[in-house]
Design a protein around this motif. Structure first.
Motif, PDB file in Angstrom:
ATOM      1  N   ALA A 295      28.092  38.272  38.951  1.00  0.00           N
ATOM      2  CA  ALA A 295      27.404  38.029  40.658  1.00  0.00           C
ATOM      3  C   ALA A 295      26.285  37.811  40.281  1.00  0.00           C
ATOM      4  CB  ALA A 295      27.465  39.431  41.804  1.00  0.00           C
ATOM      5  N   ASN A 296      26.054  38.394  39.547  1.00  0.00           N
ATOM      6  CA  ASN A 296      24.273  38.537  38.961  1.00  0.00           C
ATOM      7  C   ASN A 296      24.425  36.732  38.371  1.00  0.00           C
ATOM      8  OD1 ASN A 296      21.893  38.607  37.946  1.00  0.00           O
ATOM      9  ND2 ASN A 296      22.768  38.939  36.142  1.00  0.00           N
ATOM     10  N   GLU A 297      25.395  35.913  37.099  1.00  0.00           N
ATOM     11  CA  GLU A 297      25.317  34.649  37.337  1.00  0.00           C
ATOM     12  C   GLU A 297      24.621  33.997  39.191  1.00  0.00           C
ATOM     13  OE1 GLU A 297      28.345  33.229  34.521  1.00  0.00           O
ATOM     14  OE2 GLU A 297      27.712  34.752  33.428  1.00  0.00           O
ATOM     15  N   VAL A 298      25.908  34.104  39.509  1.00  0.00           N
ATOM     16  CA  VAL A 298      25.248  33.037  40.390  1.00  0.00           C
ATOM     17  C   VAL A 298      25.055  32.555  41.492  1.00  0.00           C
ATOM     18  CG1 VAL A 298      27.246  33.268  42.984  1.00  0.00           C
ATOM     19  CG2 VAL A 298      28.559  33.519  41.062  1.00  0.00           C
ATOM     20  N   ALA A 299      24.437  34.510  41.574  1.00  0.00           N
ATOM     21  CA  ALA A 299      22.817  35.058  42.046  1.00  0.00           C
ATOM     22  C   ALA A 299      21.237  34.532  41.811  1.00  0.00           C
ATOM     23  CB  ALA A 299      22.800  36.397  42.307  1.00  0.00           C
ATOM     24  N   ARG A 307      18.011  28.098  46.983  1.00  0.00           N
ATOM     25  CA  ARG A 307      18.601  28.584  47.542  1.00  0.00           C
ATOM     26  C   ARG A 307      18.846  30.294  48.174  1.00  0.00           C
ATOM     27  NH1 ARG A 307      23.941  28.305  45.798  1.00  0.00           N
ATOM     28  NH2 ARG A 307      23.320  27.356  44.364  1.00  0.00           N
ATOM     29  N   LEU A 308      17.957  31.254  47.448  1.00  0.00           N
ATOM     30  CA  LEU A 308      18.176  32.952  47.140  1.00  0.00           C
ATOM     31  C   LEU A 308      16.476  33.287  47.170  1.00  0.00           C
ATOM     32  CD1 LEU A 308      20.285  34.966  48.469  1.00  0.00           C
ATOM     33  CD2 LEU A 308      20.416  34.834  45.981  1.00  0.00           C
ATOM     34  N   PRO A 309      16.185  33.518  47.820  1.00  0.00           N
ATOM     35  CA  PRO A 309      15.266  34.553  47.516  1.00  0.00           C
ATOM     36  C   PRO A 309      14.914  35.489  46.582  1.00  0.00           C
ATOM     37  CG  PRO A 309      15.998  36.051  49.944  1.00  0.00           C
ATOM     38  CD  PRO A 309      17.010  34.845  49.254  1.00  0.00           C
ATOM     39  N   VAL A 336      39.834  37.104  33.732  1.00  0.00           N
ATOM     40  CA  VAL A 336      39.289  35.442  34.166  1.00  0.00           C
ATOM     41  C   VAL A 336      39.182  35.763  35.970  1.00  0.00           C
ATOM     42  CG1 VAL A 336      39.764  33.103  34.177  1.00  0.00           C
ATOM     43  CG2 VAL A 336      39.459  34.249  32.428  1.00  0.00           C
ATOM     44  N   GLU A 337      40.540  36.328  36.281  1.00  0.00           N
ATOM     45  CA  GLU A 337      40.558  36.096  37.610  1.00  0.00           C
ATOM     46  C   GLU A 337      39.485  36.916  38.204  1.00  0.00           C
ATOM     47  OE1 GLU A 337      42.755  34.917  40.756  1.00  0.00           O
ATOM     48  OE2 GLU A 337      43.015  33.740  38.771  1.00  0.00           O
ATOM     49  N   ALA A 338      39.729  38.195  38.321  1.00  0.00           N
ATOM     50  CA  ALA A 338      38.102  39.123  37.845  1.00  0.00           C
ATOM     51  C   ALA A 338      36.717  38.490  38.361  1.00  0.00           C
ATOM     52  CB  ALA A 338      38.072  40.990  37.351  1.00  0.00           C
ATOM     53  N   ASP A 339      36.624  37.725  37.258  1.00  0.00           N
ATOM     54  CA  ASP A 339      35.352  37.360  37.206  1.00  0.00           C
ATOM     55  C   ASP A 339      35.157  36.434  38.525  1.00  0.00           C
ATOM     56  OD1 ASP A 339      33.034  36.129  35.707  1.00  0.00           O
ATOM     57  OD2 ASP A 339      34.290  33.742  36.233  1.00  0.00           O
ATOM     58  N   ARG A 340      36.596  35.175  38.653  1.00  0.00           N
ATOM     59  CA  ARG A 340      37.021  34.434  39.603  1.00  0.00           C
ATOM     60  C   ARG A 340      36.112  34.768  41.107  1.00  0.00           C
ATOM     61  NH1 ARG A 340      41.183  31.477  38.939  1.00  0.00           N
ATOM     62  NH2 ARG A 340      40.359  30.395  36.894  1.00  0.00           N
ATOM     63  N   GLU A 341      36.872  35.758  41.464  1.00  0.00           N
ATOM     64  CA  GLU A 341      36.887  36.553  42.613  1.00  0.00           C
ATOM     65  C   GLU A 341      36.133  36.871  43.061  1.00  0.00           C
ATOM     66  OE1 GLU A 341      38.500  36.899  45.014  1.00  0.00           O
ATOM     67  OE2 GLU A 341      38.167  38.745  46.409  1.00  0.00           O
ATOM     68  N   ALA A 342      34.565  37.952  42.017  1.00  0.00           N
ATOM     69  CA  ALA A 342      33.175  37.904  42.280  1.00  0.00           C
ATOM     70  C   ALA A 342      32.135  36.796  42.246  1.00  0.00           C
ATOM     71  CB  ALA A 342      32.876  38.870  41.107  1.00  0.00           C
ATOM     72  N   ARG A 343      33.108  35.927  41.784  1.00  0.00           N
ATOM     73  CA  ARG A 343      31.390  34.323  41.493  1.00  0.00           C
ATOM     74  C   ARG A 343      32.025  34.161  43.676  1.00  0.00           C
ATOM     75  NH1 ARG A 343      29.739  32.599  37.415  1.00  0.00           N
ATOM     76  NH2 ARG A 343      30.352  33.583  35.615  1.00  0.00           N
ATOM     77  N   ARG A 344      33.170  34.468  43.630  1.00  0.00           N
ATOM     78  CA  ARG A 344      34.232  33.969  45.253  1.00  0.00           C
ATOM     79  C   ARG A 344      33.026  34.954  46.603  1.00  0.00           C
ATOM     80  NH1 ARG A 344      36.891  34.494  49.173  1.00  0.00           N
ATOM     81  NH2 ARG A 344      38.207  36.448  48.681  1.00  0.00           N
ATOM     82  N   GLU A 347      28.944  33.946  45.811  1.00  0.00           N
ATOM     83  CA  GLU A 347      28.956  32.641  47.128  1.00  0.00           C
ATOM     84  C   GLU A 347      28.413  33.215  48.277  1.00  0.00           C
ATOM     85  OE1 GLU A 347      27.585  30.092  45.642  1.00  0.00           O
ATOM     86  OE2 GLU A 347      28.419  29.723  43.452  1.00  0.00           O
ATOM     87  N   ARG A 348      29.935  33.777  48.956  1.00  0.00           N
ATOM     88  CA  ARG A 348      29.721  34.273  50.595  1.00  0.00           C
ATOM     89  C   ARG A 348      28.254  34.890  50.794  1.00  0.00           C
ATOM     90  NH1 ARG A 348      34.981  36.664  52.140  1.00  0.00           N
ATOM     91  NH2 ARG A 348      33.515  38.423  52.025  1.00  0.00           N
ATOM     92  N   ALA A 349      27.968  35.839  49.773  1.00  0.00           N
ATOM     93  CA  ALA A 349      26.873  36.554  50.045  1.00  0.00           C
ATOM     94  C   ALA A 349      25.704  35.887  49.996  1.00  0.00           C
ATOM     95  CB  ALA A 349      27.044  38.142  49.436  1.00  0.00           C
ATOM     96  N   SER A 350      25.480  35.337  49.080  1.00  0.00           N
ATOM     97  CA  SER A 350      24.419  35.117  49.140  1.00  0.00           C
ATOM     98  C   SER A 350      24.309  33.897  50.095  1.00  0.00           C
ATOM     99  CB  SER A 350      24.349  33.736  47.306  1.00  0.00           C
ATOM    100  OG  SER A 350      24.855  33.531  47.214  1.00  0.00           O
TER     101      SER A 350
END
Ligand code: NAD
Ligand code: MG
Length: 352
Positions: A295-299, A307-309, A336-344, A347-350
């Motif tokens: 989540a941190n990498e995505v944010a 795109r995000l403050p 890898v699945e857990a990583d992918r789900e957290a990224r998804r 992305e939505r939260a951001s």
């Protein structure tokens, strides 16, 4: 002669490693990889992008210096640990995300895991291989980043350029933003937990704004050992590449002729919530640290792209951690699945 595979050769750590390898004839660069920029001719074997373990299979190095940024560094970390090939680890994200899987691979492989992260290199040196029962607690220091002393209100409109202006360290963009949010110190608490086998309540963070003290270890007899030096990553990189030789570097030793004042202060956990969020993710265990990192990498990417403050980085991570299931991963596929789900979810939260 020691052969080295350098992953992330075009980055901040990678370039400093190239300088050190060039200056030490006993170190031989046999393979180099980067994410995007061309690196032809840098080493006998080179690779841009793709599966880095294929490069490692061909190179068969004595040491892997993993200086890739982010979760992308994970296969190389596991490759080295599984085979007992010495791993000089700058890529903290892989150890944070893979935690138990990485340690299990190291137990099977039986090789050395030498931290390159400055605080952990410092702690490793203070600990000298002593087991956790000798240790009262470990203290990781941080500069506090460019926004130390500010209130939340004062962080609402900060631009990426301001977050990228680190007061003491010159580093790649992702870790520089992590230093501004204190997510970096959070990742480092989890990294220290896995490296040194200490429970989270015995890992403390303190700010030392000039970054001269890199870590302290308090021992059970009342003594504390600290590691001091000017902030320069060539010291921990050289330590890991030449261990246990402590080869010379161009970095000067501490000079007291002008005096030296060291000040310490506690981090402001309310203004910089990512430190406490990381600690909590570490304590919950399972794939919570993996989700925190993802989540941190995505944010951070969203923040750097405008795109995000700034304050949205922490809220994105917090929302993601509230939604993931966090169950432990039994193998790399599940991780890898857990990583992918957290990224998804991130992305939505951001964009919310
Ligand atoms: P950077 O952004 O300057 O460099 C990253 C490198 O990784 C580049 O060479 C890039 O091409 C490569 N890369 C990215 N994705 C890749 C992929 N998929 N495959 C192959 N290569 C890829 O980053 P940095 O500041 O050098 O940091 C590298 C790592 O070291 C990070 O994990 C960071 O947290 C850690 N670290 C850095 C410092 C520092 O002073 N820079 C200090 C402590 C820890
Ligand atoms: Mg560090």
């Amino acid at each position: 002669m020691r052969t080295i595979a350098l992953l992330g050769a075009t980055g901040s750590i990678g370039r400093q490693a190239l300088e050190l390898i060039g200056a030490h004839p006993e170190l031989e660069l046999v393979a180099a990889a980067s994410g995007s920029q061309p690196i032809d001719g840098l080493a006998p074997l080179t690779q841009v992008g793709g599966d880095l373990t294929e490069l490692l299979d061909r190179a068969e190095p004595d040491v892997v210096l993993n200086a890739v940024v982010g979760f992308a560094g994970l296969p190389a970390t596991l490759w080295a640990l599984e085979r007992g090939v010495t791993l000089a680890l700058a890529n903290k994200e892989s150890l944070v995300a893979a935690g138990e899987l990485a340690l299990a691979a190291q137990r099977r492989g039986g090789g050395l895991l030498l931290p390159v992260d400055s605080e952990h290199s410092a702690a490793f040196q203070c600990l000298e291989g002593r087991s956790p029962e000798h240790v009262d607690s470990l203290v990781l220091t941080g500069s506090g980043g460019p926004f130390r002393g500010r209130s939340r209100d004062e962080l609402e409109d900060v631009a990426p350029e301001e977050a990228l202006a680190h007061p003491t360290w010159s580093m790649g963009p992702k870790i520089t933003v992590d230093s501004a949010t204190l997510a970096n110190k959070g990742l480092e608490v989890i990294e220290a937990h896995f490296l040194f086998g200490l429970p989270y309540e015995r890992i403390e963070v303190v700010l030392q704004p000039t970054s001269v003290v890199h870590a302290l270890v308090r021992f059970r007899d009342g003594a504390s050992l600290a590691h001091l030096g000017y902030p320069d990553m060539r010291v921990p990189i050289a330590f890991a590449l030449t261990y246990p030789e402590r080869a010379a570097t161009p970095v000067p030793a501490l000079d007291f002729s002008q005096g030296l004042v060291l000040e310490f202060e506690p981090p402001d956990l309310d203004t910089f919530p990512l430190l406490a969020l990381a600690r909590r993710a570490g304590e919950r265990g399972g794939t919570y640290p993996c989700a925190f990192n993802a989540a941190n990498e995505v944010a951070v990417a969203a923040f750097l792209e405008g795109r995000l403050p700034f304050l949205g980085i922490a809220s994105t991570v917090e929302e993601t951690l509230a939604e993931v299931d966090g169950a432990a991963a039994r193998d790399l596929h599940e991780l890898v699945e857990a990583d992918r789900e957290a990224r998804r979810l991130a992305e939505r939260a951001s964009v919310a």
